[in-house]
Scaffold this active site. Structure first.
Site, PDB file in Angstrom:
ATOM      1  N   TYR A 170       0.827  -1.202   0.000  1.00  0.00           N
ATOM      2  CA  TYR A 170       0.000   0.000   0.000  1.00  0.00           C
ATOM      3  C   TYR A 170       0.866   1.257   0.000  1.00  0.00           C
ATOM      4  O   TYR A 170       0.405   2.334  -0.297  1.00  0.00           O
ATOM      5  CB  TYR A 170      -0.955  -0.009   1.200  1.00  0.00           C
ATOM      6  CG  TYR A 170      -2.061   1.014   1.077  1.00  0.00           C
ATOM      7  CD1 TYR A 170      -3.069   0.841   0.146  1.00  0.00           C
ATOM      8  CD2 TYR A 170      -2.078   2.149   1.875  1.00  0.00           C
ATOM      9  CE1 TYR A 170      -4.083   1.760   0.007  1.00  0.00           C
ATOM     10  CE2 TYR A 170      -3.086   3.085   1.748  1.00  0.00           C
ATOM     11  CZ  TYR A 170      -4.092   2.892   0.816  1.00  0.00           C
ATOM     12  OH  TYR A 170      -5.086   3.808   0.670  1.00  0.00           O
TER      13      TYR A 170
ATOM     14  N   HIS B 146      -0.222   0.935  -6.296  1.00  0.00           N
ATOM     15  CA  HIS B 146      -1.054  -0.043  -5.586  1.00  0.00           C
ATOM     16  C   HIS B 146      -2.157   0.662  -4.794  1.00  0.00           C
ATOM     17  O   HIS B 146      -3.302   0.202  -4.766  1.00  0.00           O
ATOM     18  CB  HIS B 146      -0.205  -0.927  -4.668  1.00  0.00           C
ATOM     19  CG  HIS B 146       0.619  -1.914  -5.416  1.00  0.00           C
ATOM     20  ND1 HIS B 146       0.128  -3.122  -5.841  1.00  0.00           N
ATOM     21  CD2 HIS B 146       1.901  -1.864  -5.841  1.00  0.00           C
ATOM     22  CE1 HIS B 146       1.076  -3.777  -6.493  1.00  0.00           C
ATOM     23  NE2 HIS B 146       2.159  -3.036  -6.505  1.00  0.00           N
TER      24      HIS B 146
ATOM     25  N   ARG C 236     -13.466   2.731  -3.705  1.00  0.00           N
ATOM     26  CA  ARG C 236     -14.195   3.979  -3.919  1.00  0.00           C
ATOM     27  C   ARG C 236     -14.373   4.204  -5.422  1.00  0.00           C
ATOM     28  O   ARG C 236     -13.786   5.111  -5.997  1.00  0.00           O
ATOM     29  CB  ARG C 236     -13.418   5.140  -3.288  1.00  0.00           C
ATOM     30  CG  ARG C 236     -13.290   5.072  -1.791  1.00  0.00           C
ATOM     31  CD  ARG C 236     -12.485   6.251  -1.225  1.00  0.00           C
ATOM     32  NE  ARG C 236     -11.090   6.277  -1.693  1.00  0.00           N
ATOM     33  CZ  ARG C 236     -10.113   5.555  -1.154  1.00  0.00           C
ATOM     34  NH1 ARG C 236     -10.354   4.739  -0.162  1.00  0.00           N
ATOM     35  NH2 ARG C 236      -8.890   5.646  -1.610  1.00  0.00           N
TER      36      ARG C 236
END
Length: 151
Positions: free
Chosen positions: A127, A132, A141
């Site tokens: 992350y 990524h 989202r």
């Protein structure tokens, strides 16, 4: 002028639209029924067991890396080895005269059990990568900006 690697074809049957054409050749670790995990490369609907092929080639000095049950030894060899093996694989899989040598080492993907391809030595926070995090943000989202301002 087109790149020969892009236009090259193989004698191994590769269905149109396959995620594993000659130009991809992803490495992995697999086993067949009642077999130990071993290093291979996917091509079309097959996995090719590499150790018995490399040992009979000009790259025999890399053979031990493919006898391991993970890709760690091969990854440790570095870019020069990776490029040499990739070039050798492409040449071998496009040369009809190598067919009898390679065919006994083809395993249908449908019969192959895939394994974690490497030993994880440490934790990696994927992350932390912008790419990524952006991909993850798009999944969680879908109708908003993928990255929050505080990222």
């Amino acid at each position: 002028m087109q790149n020969d690697r892009v236009t090259a074809t193989t004698w191994v049957p590769v269905p149109e639209g396959s995620p594993f054409p000659l130009q991809n050749l992803p490495y992995g670790v697999f086993s067949g029924p009642d077999e130990m995990p071993r290093v291979g490369v996917a091509l079309g609907e097959y996995v090719i067991h590499l150790a018995p092929l490399v040992v009979r080639s000009d790259l025999a000095h890399y053979a031990s890396a493919f006898e391991a049950p993970t890709l760690n030894p091969f990854m440790a060899l570095g870019r020069e080895a990776w490029q040499a093996v990739r070039g050798w694989l492409s040449a071998t899989l496009t040369d009809e005269s190598t067919r009898q040598l390679v065919e006994p080492h083809l395993t249908p993907l449908a019969r192959a059990r895939l394994h974690l391809p490497f030993d994880v030595a440490d934790f990696v926070d994927f992350y932390a990568s912008e790419q990524h995090a952006t991909n993850l943000g798009r999944m969680f989202r879908p109708n908003e900006e993928p990255l929050n301002p505080n990222w």
